[in-house]
Design a protein around this motif. Structure first.
Motif, PDB file in Angstrom:
ATOM      1  N   LEU A 114      -1.241   5.499  -2.947  1.00 20.98           N
ATOM      2  CA  LEU A 114      -0.065   5.585  -2.573  1.00 20.98           C
ATOM      3  C   LEU A 114       0.572   6.926  -2.119  1.00 20.98           C
ATOM      4  O   LEU A 114       1.520   7.016  -1.496  1.00 20.98           O
ATOM      5  N   VAL A 115      -0.016   8.036  -2.816  1.00 20.23           N
ATOM      6  CA  VAL A 115       0.567   9.410  -2.207  1.00 20.23           C
ATOM      7  C   VAL A 115       0.409   9.443  -0.794  1.00 20.23           C
ATOM      8  O   VAL A 115       1.153   9.837   0.000  1.00 20.23           O
TER       9      VAL A 115
ATOM     10  N   ARG B 292       2.518   9.594   5.029  1.00 26.86           N
ATOM     11  CA  ARG B 292       2.510   8.855   6.279  1.00 26.86           C
ATOM     12  C   ARG B 292       3.850   8.230   6.554  1.00 26.86           C
ATOM     13  O   ARG B 292       4.366   8.369   7.430  1.00 26.86           O
ATOM     14  N   VAL B 293       4.514   7.715   5.466  1.00 25.58           N
ATOM     15  CA  VAL B 293       5.743   7.173   5.805  1.00 25.58           C
ATOM     16  C   VAL B 293       6.716   8.173   5.998  1.00 25.58           C
ATOM     17  O   VAL B 293       7.613   8.354   6.638  1.00 25.58           O
ATOM     18  N   HIS B 294       6.872   9.363   5.178  1.00 22.38           N
ATOM     19  CA  HIS B 294       7.518  10.569   5.298  1.00 22.38           C
ATOM     20  C   HIS B 294       7.510  11.055   6.544  1.00 22.38           C
ATOM     21  O   HIS B 294       8.336  11.220   7.307  1.00 22.38           O
ATOM     22  N   ALA B 295       6.163  11.297   7.133  1.00 22.67           N
ATOM     23  CA  ALA B 295       5.887  11.847   8.356  1.00 22.67           C
ATOM     24  C   ALA B 295       6.623  11.193   9.548  1.00 22.67           C
ATOM     25  O   ALA B 295       6.965  11.691  10.458  1.00 22.67           O
ATOM     26  N   THR B 296       6.524   9.776   9.384  1.00 21.28           N
ATOM     27  CA  THR B 296       7.132   8.903  10.312  1.00 21.28           C
ATOM     28  C   THR B 296       8.566   8.829  10.345  1.00 21.28           C
ATOM     29  O   THR B 296       9.233   8.575  11.173  1.00 21.28           O
ATOM     30  N   ALA B 297       9.103   8.640   9.321  1.00 19.36           N
ATOM     31  CA  ALA B 297      10.377   8.329   9.063  1.00 19.36           C
ATOM     32  C   ALA B 297      11.436   9.224   8.353  1.00 19.36           C
ATOM     33  O   ALA B 297      12.727   8.840   8.448  1.00 19.36           O
TER      34      ALA B 297
ATOM     35  N   ASP C 146       1.765  -2.757   8.334  1.00 20.76           N
ATOM     36  CA  ASP C 146       0.632  -3.433   7.856  1.00 20.76           C
ATOM     37  C   ASP C 146       0.124  -3.030   6.476  1.00 20.76           C
ATOM     38  O   ASP C 146      -0.203  -3.599   5.414  1.00 20.76           O
ATOM     39  N   GLU C 147      -0.132  -1.699   6.435  1.00 15.63           N
ATOM     40  CA  GLU C 147      -0.684  -0.698   5.209  1.00 15.63           C
ATOM     41  C   GLU C 147       0.288  -0.862   4.132  1.00 15.63           C
ATOM     42  O   GLU C 147      -0.029  -1.199   3.026  1.00 15.63           O
ATOM     43  N   VAL C 148       1.639  -0.686   4.550  1.00 20.54           N
ATOM     44  CA  VAL C 148       2.580  -0.636   3.489  1.00 20.54           C
ATOM     45  C   VAL C 148       2.929  -2.032   2.784  1.00 20.54           C
ATOM     46  O   VAL C 148       2.796  -2.170   1.454  1.00 20.54           O
TER      47      VAL C 148
ATOM     48  N   PRO D 253      10.686   8.931  -4.848  1.00 23.93           N
ATOM     49  CA  PRO D 253      10.452  10.095  -4.466  1.00 23.93           C
ATOM     50  C   PRO D 253       9.275  10.974  -4.591  1.00 23.93           C
ATOM     51  O   PRO D 253       8.937  11.800  -3.734  1.00 23.93           O
ATOM     52  N   ASP D 254       8.745  10.800  -5.888  1.00 25.70           N
ATOM     53  CA  ASP D 254       7.375  11.292  -5.964  1.00 25.70           C
ATOM     54  C   ASP D 254       6.422  11.059  -4.974  1.00 25.70           C
ATOM     55  O   ASP D 254       5.413  12.203  -4.791  1.00 25.70           O
ATOM     56  N   HIS D 255       6.466  10.024  -4.343  1.00 27.98           N
ATOM     57  CA  HIS D 255       5.266   9.509  -3.301  1.00 27.98           C
ATOM     58  C   HIS D 255       5.789  10.098  -2.043  1.00 27.98           C
ATOM     59  O   HIS D 255       4.832  10.302  -0.956  1.00 27.98           O
TER      60      HIS D 255
END
Length: 174
Positions: A3-4, A9-14, A45-47, A167-169
């Motif tokens: 999850l981290v 990856r979500v953070h870097a993208t969005a 898909d990964e999410v 937020p921790d992730h």
């Protein structure tokens, strides 16, 4: 995937910075543009694969909220085989005049699917309307809960929120 790492990856993208007005009326200097991760088919898909274990047992229909919950619920449906409903902010005044399109929700155990949650306002509004139409709803599922815990309003509405990322992730890549 851990999850981290998925959160990074979500953070870097969005993740965006600036000044943003949220649906709740709050302003923030940090914003997650959900459409950026939802438009990336590999990341979406990964999410959604990581969200599958969070779906409450006994769920009969996954109901995605307009508009960001629609791609998430569609991808979840592919992973689970569960039927999906697409929930409008208000019933359309023409055609079928339905609030929820797709799978029937009346008399079924429905889990609400949302992308990003701050206060849960739209989840509560849609849940109340679907309950009035005969759906049984006790749970909501989201990709990102902007809070470290479930917003009080959701708990007061009788809902349990299952969040993939908090937020921790969502830390930037070091």
């Amino acid at each position: 995937m851990e999850l981290v790492e998925l959160g990074r990856r979500v953070h870097a993208t969005a993740h965006l910075t600036g000044e943003f007005l949220l649906r709740s009326g709050q302003t923030t200097t940090e914003y997650f543009d959900k459409y950026r991760f939802e438009a990336d088919p590999v990341l979406l898909d990964e999410v959604t694969a990581a969200m599958v274990p969070l779906i409450p047992e006994g769920t009969e229909v996954l109901a995605g909220l307009e508009m960001g919950g629609i791609p998430v619920v569609t991808a979840l449906g592919r992973h689970t085989g569960l039927p999906c409903a697409f929930v409008r902010k208000q019933a359309k005044p023409y055609g079928t005049c339905r609030l929820a399109e797709g799978a029937e929700t009346k008399g079924r155990r429905v889990t609400i699917v949302e992308d990003v949650v701050t206060t849960g306002g739209q989840i509560i509004l849609s849940t109340n309307e679907l309950r009035t139409l005969g759906a049984t709803i006790t749970d909501a599922l989201c990709v990102i809960n902007r809070n470290p815990t479930t917003p009080d309003a959701l708990t007061q509405a009788g809902l349990t929120l299952h969040a993939l990322l908090t937020p921790d992730h969502l830390r930037p890549t070091a």
